[in-house]
Design an enzyme around this catalytic site. Structure first.
Site, PDB file in Angstrom:
ATOM      1  N   LYS A  13       0.569  -1.213   0.031  1.00  0.00           N
ATOM      2  CA  LYS A  13      -0.184  -0.108  -0.033  1.00  0.00           C
ATOM      3  C   LYS A  13       0.893   1.172   0.028  1.00  0.00           C
ATOM      4  O   LYS A  13       0.536   2.216  -0.861  1.00  0.00           O
ATOM      5  CB  LYS A  13      -0.809   0.305   1.455  1.00  0.00           C
ATOM      6  N   ARG A  88      -8.979   1.460   9.581  1.00  0.00           N
ATOM      7  CA  ARG A  88      -8.651   0.140   9.759  1.00  0.00           C
ATOM      8  C   ARG A  88      -9.654  -0.860  10.513  1.00  0.00           C
ATOM      9  O   ARG A  88      -9.280  -1.818  10.776  1.00  0.00           O
ATOM     10  CB  ARG A  88      -7.381   0.224  10.674  1.00  0.00           C
ATOM     11  N   ARG A 127      11.665  -6.764   5.404  1.00  0.00           N
ATOM     12  CA  ARG A 127      11.544  -5.067   5.696  1.00  0.00           C
ATOM     13  C   ARG A 127      12.003  -4.877   7.080  1.00  0.00           C
ATOM     14  O   ARG A 127      12.554  -3.809   7.315  1.00  0.00           O
ATOM     15  CB  ARG A 127       9.950  -4.488   5.523  1.00  0.00           C
ATOM     16  N   ARG A 133      12.278  -1.841  11.306  1.00  0.00           N
ATOM     17  CA  ARG A 133      10.993  -1.330  12.098  1.00  0.00           C
ATOM     18  C   ARG A 133      10.704  -2.669  12.888  1.00  0.00           C
ATOM     19  O   ARG A 133      10.563  -3.909  12.774  1.00  0.00           O
ATOM     20  CB  ARG A 133       9.676  -1.541  11.033  1.00  0.00           C
ATOM     21  N   ARG A 144      -0.285  -8.484  13.589  1.00  0.00           N
ATOM     22  CA  ARG A 144      -0.714  -7.438  12.889  1.00  0.00           C
ATOM     23  C   ARG A 144      -1.684  -8.342  11.692  1.00  0.00           C
ATOM     24  O   ARG A 144      -2.610  -7.726  11.240  1.00  0.00           O
ATOM     25  CB  ARG A 144       0.357  -6.492  12.144  1.00  0.00           C
TER      26      ARG A 144
END
Ligand code: ADP
Length: 192
Positions: A13, A88, A127, A133, A144
């Site tokens: 996204k 969300r 990532r 992160r 998540r």
């Protein structure tokens, strides 16, 4: 052009939103980025958000509504927006609808970037290393994904019921995916 981008964590996204900005010249509003910025600045809100983000949970709806309303009220949103990471859950979707109605800026399109969950786990592991992160650590990613399936997936149905949703296959090169999105929006790629 007023667009809501939907997709699981790691669906691309954010990448697509950044590419779309170049084509559409409207601001990219990422609630994840707004929250990470607040955390980096060390504001009270940012610090509270950080511990929630690091666990892979959702920041409370009332906090998010305040953040997004402030952002959508700014001048650069006059010609449109690309919303990434909001709404969300269903409560956020409903609150966004009435907020946008009030601001006279209802969304035109919702686009869901569809990616296989197995592929997502792999992408996020990469990532985690590249962007450092904390929320991309494996256990948090699983959380998540669970939050996404339980709370965010119904948001796609919400837009589908209103005839606003298009699903785009999120597999392949990022330029290919961008083309798919642009054709949904009836926009020609200006970079080639
Ligand atoms: P991703 O789409 O990969 O999960 P984001 O940058 O969109 O990444 O979001 C990172 C985190 O920020 C989320 O896991 C959540 O904790 C928080 N967050 C972002 N947007 C929202 C929102 N609309 N409501 C609640 N929490 C949010």
């Amino acid at each position: 052009m007023r667009i809501v981008l939907l997709g699981a964590p790691g669906s691309g996204k954010g990448t697509q939103a950044a590419l779309l900005v170049e084509q559409l010249k409207v601001p990219h509003i990422s609630t994840g980025a707004l929250l990470r910025n607040a955390a980096k600045k060390g504001t009270e809100l940012g610090l509270k958000a950080k511990s929630i983000i690091d666990r892979g949970e959702l920041v409370p709806d009332d906090i998010m509504a305040g953040i997004i309303e402030e952002r959508l009220g700014r001048e650069d949103v006059a010609d449109g927006y690309i919303l990434d990471g909001y709404p969300r859950n269903l409560a956020q979707a409903k609150s966004l609808d009435s907020m946008l109605e009030r601001l006279g800026k209802p969304a035109d399109e919702a686009i869901l970037i569809d990616v296989d969950p197995e592929q997502i786990i792999k992408r996020l592991a990469r990532r985690a290393k590249e962007e450092d992160r904390v929320d991309d650590a494996e256990q948090t990613v699983r959380n998540r994904m669970r939050v996404y399936a339980e709370q965010t997936a119904p948001v796609a149905d919400y837009y589908a019921e209103r005839g606003m949703l298009t699903r785009v296959l999120g597999d392949g090169q990022k330029e290919e995916i961008l083309q798919r999105i642009l054709s949904v929006l009836n926009v020609y790629n200006t970079s080639d």
